[in-house]
Scaffold this motif. Structure first.
Motif, PDB file in Angstrom:
ATOM      1  N   SER A  36      -2.957  76.389  14.419  1.00 57.14           N
ATOM      2  CA  SER A  36      -2.802  75.322  13.759  1.00 57.14           C
ATOM      3  C   SER A  36      -2.389  74.108  14.337  1.00 57.14           C
ATOM      4  CB  SER A  36      -2.167  75.610  12.276  1.00 57.14           C
ATOM      5  OG  SER A  36      -2.935  76.457  11.637  1.00 57.14           O
ATOM      6  N   ARG A 244       5.929  77.150  10.673  1.00 57.82           N
ATOM      7  CA  ARG A 244       4.503  77.757  10.512  1.00 57.82           C
ATOM      8  C   ARG A 244       4.160  77.809   8.888  1.00 57.82           C
ATOM      9  NH1 ARG A 244       5.992  83.004  13.951  1.00 57.82           N
ATOM     10  NH2 ARG A 244       7.867  82.364  13.307  1.00 57.82           N
ATOM     11  N   GLN A 248       0.684  75.984   9.150  1.00 60.08           N
ATOM     12  CA  GLN A 248      -0.500  77.202   9.088  1.00 60.08           C
ATOM     13  C   GLN A 248      -1.068  77.301   7.395  1.00 60.08           C
ATOM     14  OE1 GLN A 248       1.023  80.669  11.076  1.00 60.08           O
ATOM     15  NE2 GLN A 248       1.169  79.584  13.217  1.00 60.08           N
TER      16      GLN A 248
END
Length: 283
Positions: A36, A244, A248
């Motif tokens: 990502s 994350r 993400q």
């Protein structure tokens, strides 16, 4: 000696709260961390659109944030060290190396803070020693330039137990490392959650008045992240540093908006999930 008060005021709200989105994962030479953030310019632009308080970036990627025109954008937290401890298998030689003239780079990049590790890995005293040395060096430079020093005490499990970047949530290990970071001169602490979130107030207390931002760690479900964040803020955390679990996420903007409401407005987990889910329906 210059005061870091001006930069602290840029980091934290009037209520003393901060949400820092970490997008420095490419610094650590791990393929799985790149998910990502392959296109960093777009990743930064996406996060900036939700206006968190800060963004944590490396020296080579900070320009994506600071080249954006206008007054209203997150403050830069510059990652000051690169480490090689995050893989499934630990290499024979471990390091956490600070970049040369880190604080001068931070000043030139108009950073509000620098972030540096204080690592505690089983049977790796040399690595811990290197981190202590890094912090003492950065502290002197931070004092000279009025830069905020964010220290990241990180207690990790043995790699053979679970393998790769698995934090140890034992509060009796986290507390002394947090206190050591404070004693070394940290202006802000970036610490892991403990296994029992209801005990996190003990970590806040041991930090002796230094604001504690809680790390997000590995990827988790929306419900878990939201619930955990609410509980951490209730326990006295000054904010969060998530990476994350934001970048993400299928909708980083919606996740950022939901977490900002928790950190700054005291939203409940139910209210935050409504923000997250309602935003997703509009995609």
């Amino acid at each position: 000696m210059a005061s870091a008060t001006a930069r602290m005021n840029r980091m934290f709200s009037e209520k003393g709260k901060c949400f820092d989105v970490a997008v420095d994962h490419g610094f650590f030479n791990e393929f799985s961390f790149l998910n990502s953030i392959e296109n960093m310019k777009q990743a930064v632009k996406t996060i900036v659109s939700s206006n968190p308080d800060c963004m944590q970036l490396s020296i080579g990627q900070a320009h994506h944030l600071q080249e954006i025109p206008g007054k209203h954008k997150p403050g830069l937290v510059l990652r000051a060290d690169a480490a090689n401890i995050y893989g499934t298998m630990l290499p024979k030689f471990l390091f956490s190396e600070i970049i040369n003239n880190a604080i001068e780079h931070a000043v030139k990049l108009d950073a509000v803070a620098v972030c540096v590790n204080l690592l505690s890995l089983p049977k790796q005293p040399e690595l811990h020693h290197q981190c202590v040395r890094n912090i003492t060096k950065l502290k002197s430079d931070c004092e000279q330039y009025g830069m905020v020093l964010m220290v990241e005490p990180l207690v990790m499990l043995p790699n053979e137990l679970k393998g790769g970047y698995m934090v140890d949530g034992d509060i009796t290990k986290i507390m002394p490392l947090v206190r050591q970071a404070v004693e070394l001169g940290a202006d802000v602490i970036k610490a892991d959650p403990c296994d029992n979130i209801d005990e996190y107030h003990r970590i806040i207390e041991i930090a002796s008045g230094i604001p504690v931002l809680v790390r997000g760690g590995g990827k988790a479900s929306d419900e878990e992240i939201v619930y955990r964040t609410v509980k951490l803020m209730e326990q006295g955390a000054s904010g969060i540093v998530y990476g994350r679990n934001v970048i993400q996420h299928p909708s980083p903007q919606n996740m950022t908006n939901a977490l900002m409401e928790i950190v700054h407005e005291g939203a409940t987990s139910e209210e935050a999930l409504i923000i997250l889910n309602e935003g997703s329906k509009l995609l």
